[in-house]
Design an enzyme around this catalytic site. Sequence first.
Site, short mmCIF file in Angstrom:
data_model
loop_
_atom_site.label_atom_id
_atom_site.label_comp_id
_atom_site.label_asym_id
_atom_site.label_seq_id
_atom_site.Cartn_x
_atom_site.Cartn_y
_atom_site.Cartn_z
CB SER A 154 -0.86 -0.02 1.27
OG SER A 154 -1.43 1.24 1.54
CE1 TYR A 189 -5.17 -1.75 4.35
CE2 TYR A 189 -3.91 0.27 4.01
CZ TYR A 189 -4.57 -0.85 3.49
OH TYR A 189 -4.60 -1.06 2.14
P1 NAP Z 1 -11.94 -4.94 -1.21
O1 NAP Z 1 -12.75 -4.60 -2.42
O2 NAP Z 1 -12.48 -4.68 0.14
O3 NAP Z 1 -11.47 -6.47 -1.34
C1 NAP Z 1 -10.79 -7.11 -0.28
C2 NAP Z 1 -10.82 -8.60 -0.54
O4 NAP Z 1 -10.24 -9.29 0.58
C3 NAP Z 1 -12.25 -9.12 -0.69
O5 NAP Z 1 -12.26 -10.18 -1.59
C4 NAP Z 1 -12.51 -9.63 0.72
O6 NAP Z 1 -13.56 -10.55 0.80
C5 NAP Z 1 -11.18 -10.25 1.03
N1 NAP Z 1 -11.07 -10.53 2.46
C6 NAP Z 1 -11.08 -9.64 3.47
N2 NAP Z 1 -11.05 -10.29 4.64
C7 NAP Z 1 -11.04 -11.62 4.36
C8 NAP Z 1 -11.02 -12.80 5.15
N3 NAP Z 1 -11.03 -12.77 6.49
N4 NAP Z 1 -11.02 -13.99 4.53
C9 NAP Z 1 -11.04 -14.06 3.17
N5 NAP Z 1 -11.06 -12.98 2.37
C10 NAP Z 1 -11.06 -11.78 2.98
O7 NAP Z 1 -10.58 -4.13 -1.24
P2 NAP Z 1 -9.48 -3.92 -2.37
O8 NAP Z 1 -9.27 -2.46 -2.47
O9 NAP Z 1 -9.74 -4.71 -3.58
O10 NAP Z 1 -8.23 -4.51 -1.58
C11 NAP Z 1 -7.42 -5.58 -2.02
C12 NAP Z 1 -6.05 -5.43 -1.42
O11 NAP Z 1 -5.45 -4.25 -1.91
C13 NAP Z 1 -6.05 -5.30 0.11
O12 NAP Z 1 -4.91 -5.98 0.63
C14 NAP Z 1 -5.92 -3.81 0.32
O13 NAP Z 1 -5.34 -3.49 1.56
C15 NAP Z 1 -5.00 -3.46 -0.83
N6 NAP Z 1 -4.99 -2.04 -1.22
C16 NAP Z 1 -6.09 -1.43 -1.72
C17 NAP Z 1 -5.99 -0.10 -2.12
C18 NAP Z 1 -7.15 0.67 -2.69
O14 NAP Z 1 -6.99 1.85 -2.96
N7 NAP Z 1 -8.29 0.06 -2.93
C19 NAP Z 1 -4.79 0.58 -2.00
C20 NAP Z 1 -3.68 -0.08 -1.50
C21 NAP Z 1 -3.78 -1.40 -1.11
P3 NAP Z 1 -15.05 -10.03 1.19
O15 NAP Z 1 -15.62 -9.41 -0.06
O16 NAP Z 1 -15.73 -11.27 1.61
O17 NAP Z 1 -14.88 -9.03 2.30
#
Ligand code: NAP
Length: 253
Positions: free
Chosen positions: A145, A158
């Site tokens: 991140s 986080y």
């Molecule tokens: P998101 O749409 O909230 O997706 C997160 C994913 O992780 C979902 O599939 C979620 O499943 C899964 N997950 C969370 N807790 C879980 C658990 N206990 N067991 C199994 N699966 C679980 O968020 P995203 O933005 O795509 O994030 C993906 C990654 O990118 C994360 O590591 C996040 O920190 C990182 N990230 C995101 C951004 C951004 O700007 N969006 C920036 C930097 C880093 P559910 O749908 O069931 O909750």
Amino acid sequence: MSQNPFSLEGKVAVVTGANTGLGQGMAVALAEAGADLALVGRSSPDETVELARKTGRKVRVIMADLGSLDPVDTIVGETKEALGGLDILVNNAGIIRRNDTIDFTVEDWDAVMNVNLRTLFFLSQAAARSMIAAGRGGKIINIASMLSYQGGIRVPSYTASKSGVMGLTRILANEWAAHGINVNAIAPGYFATNNTAALQADEKRNTEILGRIPAGRWGEPADLGGAVVFLSSAASDYVQGITLPVDGGWLAR
Ligand code: NAP
């Protein structure tokens, strides 16, 4: 076998948290590059399965709550049994909890650290043991991140977890490079997903964020496709321990 160094034909990739957001975008990109997929998560990834199957690749769904280590061995075993190997692991699943640091609870600390760091480490270890036993190397890509580089605000667990992801990426690369395993990370900037829904909805924060992204827009999940395919492919065989920002220029400001 293809001579294209970016081809993933004949490879098997595990992607965690692939039902939505960045995980979905990366899973589809890996399938388009030729990989068969094991999609791991706690919500059924129906849409991702449909998109990936359009590429003609095999897809296996493994339901697992990554808040605990219980499913780790099953994920590796079921992937190998169903798809014939495990060559690529994308540790994408992650959560965020927001509160003033002064009021932050143990529950919000543990929930985030468990998914974002503890399970990421032990799933990587299980995958690496399998890759070493198979003797054909492998690729591990962790999702970091901007808060691997910066402190952020109101998200202490986080920030700790994502700073930890960058450090773990380096130590795992140091120890496993000798086995032909590349461990690297991608640091997404600000992407429009569920994870950032609160920021997008906050007009003031949304304007501030957009104002400092040189590209002038939020990232879309497909924007990570090139980076994840590169780090999963032979094209990156001599790339080790990096955290690659894909951020529209955020860190350059
Ligand atoms: P998101 O749409 O909230 O997706 C997160 C994913 O992780 C979902 O599939 C979620 O499943 C899964 N997950 C969370 N807790 C879980 C658990 N206990 N067991 C199994 N699966 C679980 O968020 P995203 O933005 O795509 O994030 C993906 C990654 O990118 C994360 O590591 C996040 O920190 C990182 N990230 C995101 C951004 C951004 O700007 N969006 C920036 C930097 C880093 P559910 O749908 O069931 O909750």
